[in-house]
Design an enzyme around this catalytic site. Sequence first.
Site, PDB file in Angstrom:
ATOM      1  N   ALA A 109      39.760  41.017  53.355  1.00  0.00           N
ATOM      2  CA  ALA A 109      39.200  42.360  53.165  1.00  0.00           C
ATOM      3  C   ALA A 109      38.992  42.689  51.694  1.00  0.00           C
ATOM      4  CB  ALA A 109      40.101  43.395  53.821  1.00  0.00           C
ATOM      5  N   GLY A 110      39.213  41.722  50.814  1.00  0.00           N
ATOM      6  CA  GLY A 110      39.028  41.979  49.387  1.00  0.00           C
ATOM      7  C   GLY A 110      40.197  42.703  48.759  1.00  0.00           C
TER       8      GLY A 110
ATOM      9  N   ASP B 107      36.992  38.618  35.469  1.00  0.00           N
ATOM     10  CA  ASP B 107      38.261  37.987  35.049  1.00  0.00           C
ATOM     11  C   ASP B 107      38.074  36.524  34.632  1.00  0.00           C
ATOM     12  OD1 ASP B 107      38.014  37.089  37.714  1.00  0.00           O
ATOM     13  OD2 ASP B 107      40.091  37.572  38.269  1.00  0.00           O
TER      14      ASP B 107
ATOM     15  N   GLU C 196      34.545  43.694  38.150  1.00  0.00           N
ATOM     16  CA  GLU C 196      34.455  42.694  39.219  1.00  0.00           C
ATOM     17  C   GLU C 196      33.713  41.464  38.724  1.00  0.00           C
ATOM     18  OE1 GLU C 196      36.683  42.639  41.680  1.00  0.00           O
ATOM     19  OE2 GLU C 196      35.924  44.593  42.336  1.00  0.00           O
ATOM     20  N   HIS C 197      34.299  40.307  39.001  1.00  0.00           N
ATOM     21  CA  HIS C 197      33.754  39.020  38.550  1.00  0.00           C
ATOM     22  C   HIS C 197      33.719  38.942  37.020  1.00  0.00           C
ATOM     23  CE1 HIS C 197      32.761  37.234  42.429  1.00  0.00           C
ATOM     24  NE2 HIS C 197      32.522  38.477  42.825  1.00  0.00           N
TER      25      HIS C 197
ATOM     26  N   ASP D   6      44.214  39.108  40.459  1.00  0.00           N
ATOM     27  CA  ASP D   6      44.968  39.473  41.657  1.00  0.00           C
ATOM     28  C   ASP D   6      46.459  39.173  41.509  1.00  0.00           C
ATOM     29  OD1 ASP D   6      42.383  39.881  42.400  1.00  0.00           O
ATOM     30  OD2 ASP D   6      42.307  38.277  43.884  1.00  0.00           O
TER      31      ASP D   6
ATOM     32  N   SER E 172      45.214  39.656  49.915  1.00  0.00           N
ATOM     33  CA  SER E 172      46.331  39.244  50.768  1.00  0.00           C
ATOM     34  C   SER E 172      46.883  37.909  50.275  1.00  0.00           C
ATOM     35  CB  SER E 172      45.866  39.112  52.219  1.00  0.00           C
ATOM     36  OG  SER E 172      44.759  38.231  52.301  1.00  0.00           O
ATOM     37  N   SER E 173      46.011  37.059  49.748  1.00  0.00           N
ATOM     38  CA  SER E 173      46.480  35.734  49.313  1.00  0.00           C
ATOM     39  C   SER E 173      47.391  35.848  48.094  1.00  0.00           C
ATOM     40  CB  SER E 173      45.304  34.808  49.034  1.00  0.00           C
ATOM     41  OG  SER E 173      44.328  35.451  48.257  1.00  0.00           O
TER      42      SER E 173
HETATM   43  C1  GLA Z   1      38.645  37.568  43.805  1.00  0.00           C
HETATM   44  C2  GLA Z   1      39.388  36.686  42.808  1.00  0.00           C
HETATM   45  C3  GLA Z   1      39.602  37.421  41.490  1.00  0.00           C
HETATM   46  C4  GLA Z   1      38.317  38.039  40.977  1.00  0.00           C
HETATM   47  C5  GLA Z   1      37.600  38.805  42.071  1.00  0.00           C
HETATM   48  C6  GLA Z   1      36.234  39.276  41.644  1.00  0.00           C
HETATM   49  O1  GLA Z   1      39.442  38.648  44.176  1.00  0.00           O
HETATM   50  O2  GLA Z   1      40.619  36.298  43.340  1.00  0.00           O
HETATM   51  O3  GLA Z   1      40.170  36.540  40.556  1.00  0.00           O
HETATM   52  O4  GLA Z   1      37.496  37.059  40.423  1.00  0.00           O
HETATM   53  O5  GLA Z   1      37.429  38.020  43.248  1.00  0.00           O
HETATM   54  O6  GLA Z   1      36.355  40.229  40.649  1.00  0.00           O
END
Ligand code: GLA
Length: 401
Positions: free
Chosen positions: A128-129, A44, A41-42, A177, A132-133
Site C-alpha cells: 500500500a506504499g 532518496d 518521492e523518488h 523507509d 510494511s517491508s
Molecule cells: C519506496 C522505496 C523508498 C523510496 C520510495 C519512493 O518506498 O522503498 O526508498 O524510494 O519508494 O520515494
Amino acid sequence: MSSAGIDAGRLERLTAAHREGFGAAPTLAARAPGRINLIGEHTDYNDGFVLPAAIDRDLALVASPRDGRRLRLRSLNAEGLADLDLDALRPAGAWHDYAAGVAAQLLAAGHRLGGLDLTLDGTVPLGAGLSSSAALEVAVARALVAANGLDLPDRDLALLCQRAEREFVGANVGIMDQFISVFGRRDHALFLDCRSLATEAVPLPLADAGLALAVCDSGVKHAHAGGEYNRRREECAEAVALLRPRLPRIANLRDVTPAELEEARAAGAFAGHDLAYRRARHVVTEDARVERTVAALRAGDWGTVGAALYASHASLRDDYEVSVPEIDALVMIARETPGVLGSRLMGGGFGGSTITLLRRDALPGFAAAVAAEYPRRTAGAAEATVYPVEIVDGARVATIG
Ligand code: GLA
C-alpha cells in the site's frame, strides 16, 4: 502492561500465540512503524531530500531465543511456519525474505547470531506504499540485535535493513523507509538529507491546526521488485551521464538545480533523450518542493504545504510516470472535496496509496466522496479505504516476561 510501545491487549495476544506456537514464553518484544511520506518521492536514491513520518500502523513481535541455528517465524497474518537455517539463508520469494535478509546481513557484517523464535503481528497494509517491508525488517533487526546482545548503532541498523532489501530481496530501494521506521518521532516529520543522513525533526502540529493526514489505499497493489522502480533508478543515472559533460562536478541529481537542468536542456544536453530529461525534472523539482515544504511548515503556512503536495503529484504522474489511473482518480476526488489542502501519490507508485492533508472536520466528507466516486471513476476495479494516521515514535525493543 505495555512494552516497546505495544499495547497490553496486543502483547497478550502475541504472547499467547507464541506460547502456543513455540511452547516457550517470549523474552523480548519489538515494534517498528510503517510510514507516510509528506513529500520527497523518488528522491532518496538520488541522494536528495525526503520528509517522512512514522505512523500508528506497525509490525509488532515477541521473541524467545532457542538452541541451534534456526530462525523460526510465525505471523498472526499468515498461515504456517517459516523455519529458516541461519547457515543457509536464501530468498524464497515469500514475506519472510525481509526477515531472513536482515539475519543474512547481520551475519555478513560479522555478527554472531543464535537461534530465535518470533511471533509477528503486522497492521501495515501490504503493497500500500506504507513500508510494511521496512517495518518488518526494522522490527526483526531490533529483535536480533537485542537477543544476541549486539552493538549496532541505530543508523547502521537502518542501513543494514536497506541492504537486506537491496541485496537479499532484490529491490534497489533508497534509505527513506528504514530510516524513518528507526528514527520517527511523535508529532514530527523527519527532514532527511539522504546523502549526509543528517536529520531535522520538523514539528507537525496537525491537531492544533485543526488538520489531519489521511491515507487512501487505492486497493491496487504494487511490487517494487517488479522492475519499474529499478528502471527509474537507471533512468536517473542516464540523466546524470547526459548532464555530466556540462556539469562535471555532479555526482547525481541531488547536485543539480532546476535552473541548471533547464540551461543544460536548452544547450542540447537531452537531445533525443526527452524521457531522461523528464525523470530528472521530477527529481530536481521535488527536492526543491521538499525544502519549500519544510520552510512552510516552520512558518505554519499549511496552504503552501498543500499546494506542494498537488505539485508533487503532477510531477510524479507526468514526468516520473509512476502513477496509475486509480491513484490519479483519488487525487482528483481529494481536489474536489471541500476542506482538502493537498493530496498526492505516496511511496514507490504503480498503485499503493495517496496521502491527503485536510481539515479534520473534512474527513467524513472525504471518505464519503471516495466511497461514492472511486467505484464510478475506476469502473469498480478496486476498492479504496480511507483512514487518518497518527504520527508516532520510531522502533523500540524491550525485554519482557
Ligand atoms: C519506496 C522505496 C523508498 C523510496 C520510495 C519512493 O518506498 O522503498 O526508498 O524510494 O519508494 O520515494
